[in-house]
Design a protein around this motif. Structure first.
Motif, short mmCIF file in Angstrom:
data_model
loop_
_atom_site.label_atom_id
_atom_site.label_comp_id
_atom_site.label_asym_id
_atom_site.label_seq_id
_atom_site.Cartn_x
_atom_site.Cartn_y
_atom_site.Cartn_z
N SER A 1 0.83 -1.21 0.00
CA SER A 1 0.00 0.00 0.00
C SER A 1 0.86 1.25 0.00
CB SER A 1 -0.92 0.02 1.22
OG SER A 1 -1.83 -1.05 1.15
N THR A 2 1.93 1.21 0.76
CA THR A 2 2.81 2.38 0.81
C THR A 2 3.39 2.66 -0.57
OG1 THR A 2 3.36 1.81 3.10
CG2 THR A 2 4.78 3.42 2.01
N LEU A 3 3.84 1.63 -1.25
CA LEU A 3 4.41 1.80 -2.59
C LEU A 3 3.36 2.37 -3.54
CD1 LEU A 3 7.07 1.36 -4.12
CD2 LEU A 3 6.19 -0.86 -4.83
N LEU A 4 2.13 1.83 -3.44
CA LEU A 4 1.05 2.32 -4.30
C LEU A 4 0.77 3.80 -4.02
CD1 LEU A 4 -0.97 0.99 -6.39
CD2 LEU A 4 -2.65 1.11 -4.55
N ARG A 5 0.75 4.15 -2.75
CA ARG A 5 0.44 5.53 -2.36
C ARG A 5 1.56 6.51 -2.71
NH1 ARG A 5 -3.57 5.97 1.66
NH2 ARG A 5 -2.32 7.39 2.92
N LEU A 6 2.74 5.98 -2.99
CA LEU A 6 3.83 6.84 -3.47
C LEU A 6 3.57 7.28 -4.90
CD1 LEU A 6 6.95 4.97 -2.01
CD2 LEU A 6 6.20 7.29 -1.41
N VAL A 7 2.79 6.48 -5.64
CA VAL A 7 2.55 6.81 -7.06
C VAL A 7 1.77 8.12 -7.19
CG1 VAL A 7 1.45 6.05 -9.21
CG2 VAL A 7 2.66 4.38 -7.78
N ASN A 8 0.79 8.32 -6.31
CA ASN A 8 0.04 9.59 -6.41
C ASN A 8 0.40 10.57 -5.30
OD1 ASN A 8 -1.22 8.30 -4.32
ND2 ASN A 8 -3.27 8.31 -5.22
N LEU A 9 1.49 10.27 -4.62
CA LEU A 9 2.00 11.12 -3.54
C LEU A 9 1.02 11.27 -2.39
CD1 LEU A 9 4.16 13.95 -5.15
CD2 LEU A 9 4.73 11.58 -4.68
N LEU A 10 0.12 10.26 -2.20
CA LEU A 10 -0.61 10.23 -0.93
C LEU A 10 0.43 10.06 0.18
CD1 LEU A 10 -3.85 8.11 -1.40
CD2 LEU A 10 -3.63 10.57 -1.04
N GLU A 11 1.50 9.34 -0.15
CA GLU A 11 2.70 9.34 0.69
C GLU A 11 3.81 9.99 -0.12
OE1 GLU A 11 2.60 8.46 3.68
OE2 GLU A 11 1.07 6.90 3.86
N ARG A 12 4.49 10.96 0.49
CA ARG A 12 5.60 11.59 -0.22
C ARG A 12 6.89 10.83 0.09
NH1 ARG A 12 6.74 16.26 -2.99
NH2 ARG A 12 4.62 16.99 -3.33
N PRO A 13 7.66 10.47 -0.93
CA PRO A 13 8.88 9.70 -0.65
C PRO A 13 9.91 10.54 0.10
CG PRO A 13 8.80 10.35 -2.96
CD PRO A 13 7.48 10.75 -2.36
N ASP A 14 10.68 9.87 0.97
CA ASP A 14 11.77 10.55 1.67
C ASP A 14 12.91 10.85 0.71
OD1 ASP A 14 10.33 10.11 4.02
OD2 ASP A 14 11.28 8.16 4.32
N ALA A 15 13.02 9.99 -0.31
CA ALA A 15 14.05 10.18 -1.33
C ALA A 15 13.53 9.57 -2.62
CB ALA A 15 15.34 9.49 -0.92
N GLY A 16 14.10 9.99 -3.72
CA GLY A 16 13.71 9.43 -5.02
C GLY A 16 12.69 10.31 -5.72
N ARG A 17 12.35 9.91 -6.93
CA ARG A 17 11.46 10.73 -7.76
C ARG A 17 10.30 9.88 -8.31
NH1 ARG A 17 14.75 14.39 -11.80
NH2 ARG A 17 15.51 12.46 -12.72
N VAL A 18 9.17 10.54 -8.50
CA VAL A 18 7.98 9.86 -9.01
C VAL A 18 7.53 10.55 -10.30
CG1 VAL A 18 5.56 9.29 -8.56
CG2 VAL A 18 7.24 9.20 -6.69
N PHE A 19 7.44 9.79 -11.37
CA PHE A 19 6.96 10.31 -12.66
C PHE A 19 5.67 9.61 -13.04
CE2 PHE A 19 11.54 10.60 -12.59
CZ PHE A 19 11.84 11.82 -13.17
N VAL A 20 4.66 10.39 -13.41
CA VAL A 20 3.41 9.79 -13.92
C VAL A 20 2.99 10.58 -15.15
CG1 VAL A 20 0.98 9.29 -13.46
CG2 VAL A 20 2.67 8.97 -11.65
N ALA A 21 2.70 9.84 -16.21
CA ALA A 21 2.25 10.45 -17.47
C ALA A 21 3.18 11.58 -17.92
CB ALA A 21 0.81 10.96 -17.31
N GLY A 22 4.46 11.31 -17.80
CA GLY A 22 5.45 12.24 -18.34
C GLY A 22 5.79 13.43 -17.45
#
Ligand SMILES: Nc1ncnc2c1ncn2[C@@H]1O[C@H](COP(=O)(O)OP(=O)(O)OP(=O)(O)O)[C@@H](O)[C@H]1O
Ligand SMILES: [Mg+2]
Length: 282
Positions: A55-76
């Motif tokens: 669930s945490t990994l899934l919630r990182l995709v839409n930033l319901l959880e903000r990652p402590d490190a790293g980057r999230v790209f969705v639809a460019g």
């Protein structure tokens, strides 16, 4: 399904990490440094034991959880680089459904589905009405428009949630254990619905589950998570069958083996949160 190698993934998690603060002040690393790509039109399963970090990994995709490190790209777009108001707009590309449906109880089915279209104030009444009707038709609930959630079955509630998630025409639909509250017959129907939606409108689906039949019935690609890390990733090939496929048995055996291994390595650590201390840096 093959993807042209040149096409960029619709989701890219790049070196993401997420820790939570435990009551005693320690940090618990729910998602360890993870890189994951999901291609457009895919149905991608995240599988693993309770507490693995799905669930945490899934919630990182839409930033319901903000990652402590790293980057999230969705639809460019890099969501992790967007200011708050732009993030809100970018999130229109990402719908989400949950185990407990999360519908507004005192609103009609129509108003539940219209909700994400109204909050942006960018659509006329007529546009909203047309889109809501279209989405309710997609999930086969046109005649329930004026009902309230309490008057619906579990499967119908989840279909309203799907209609609501799809109303803003997202490229990605995130599903966190969407069938866990449903009986097996309803589960089958809902999975078929999701598959049909993926086929019809091409929305990319990422689904968290610990139920292997869900993987078999729906997913094209699977990542197995263990202690916050992807430990296996593979394509689910072959025809969809009600009975277990050979590959399904392999997944089943794999998960059981990993579960057994984990228990043998750490017999004292069950899934209860109070006992999780010390797992983080094992
Ligand atoms: N907000 C939070 N605060 C503290 N710890 C958290 C929080 N959210 C998750 N965790 C911990 O992070 C770990 C991963 O949680 P997560 O919910 O991602 O697991 P999961 O794989 O979805 O499990 P399940 O199958 O039970 O839903 C768990 O040990 C959980 O206790
Ligand atoms: Mg979960």
């Amino acid at each position: 399904m093959s993807h042209p190698t040149a096409a960029p993934p619709v989701i890219r998690l790049e070196g993401v990490r997420k820790s939570f603060r435990l009551p005693n002040g320690d940090a618990f690393e729910a998602v360890r440094r993870t890189t994951l790509e999901v291609h457009g039109g895919d149905v991608f399963g995240l599988v693993g034991q309770s507490g693995a970090g799905k669930s945490t990994l899934l919630r990182l995709v839409n930033l319901l959880e903000r990652p402590d490190a790293g980057r999230v790209f969705v639809a460019g777009r890099e969501l992790t680089a967007l200011p708050r108001h732009e993030l809100r707009a970018a999130r229109q590309q990402i719908g989400m459904i949950f185990q407990q449906f999360n519908l507004v109880q005192n609103a009609t089915v129509f108003d539940n589905v219209a909700f994400p279209l109204r909050i942006h104030g960018r659509h006329t009444r007529a546009e909203i009405g047309a889109r809501v009707r279209e989405c309710l038709a997609l999930v086969g609930l046109s005649e329930k428009s004026d009902s309230h959630p309490a008057q619906l079955s579990g499967g119908q509630k989840q279909r309203v949630a799907i209609a609501r998630a799809l109303a803003p025409r997202p490229q990605v639909l995130l599903c966190d254990e969407p069938t866990s509250a449903l009986d097996s017959e309803t589960t089958r129907a809902l999975l078929q619905q999701l598959r049909e939606i993926n086929r019809q409108i091409g929305v990319t689906i990422v689904i968290v589950t610990h139920e292997l039949p869900v993987v078999q019935a729906l997913c094209r690609n699977v990542a197995i998570l263990e202690k916050g890390q992807v430990v296996e990733q593979f394509a689910v090939d072959g025809p969809v069958a009600e009975r277990k496929t050979v590959l399904g048995q392999e997944i089943d055996a794999l998960v059981r083996q990993r579960t057994r291994d984990a228990h043998e390595r750490q017999p004292q650590q069950a899934a209860a949160p109070v006992q999780l201390r010390g797992v983080a840096h094992a």
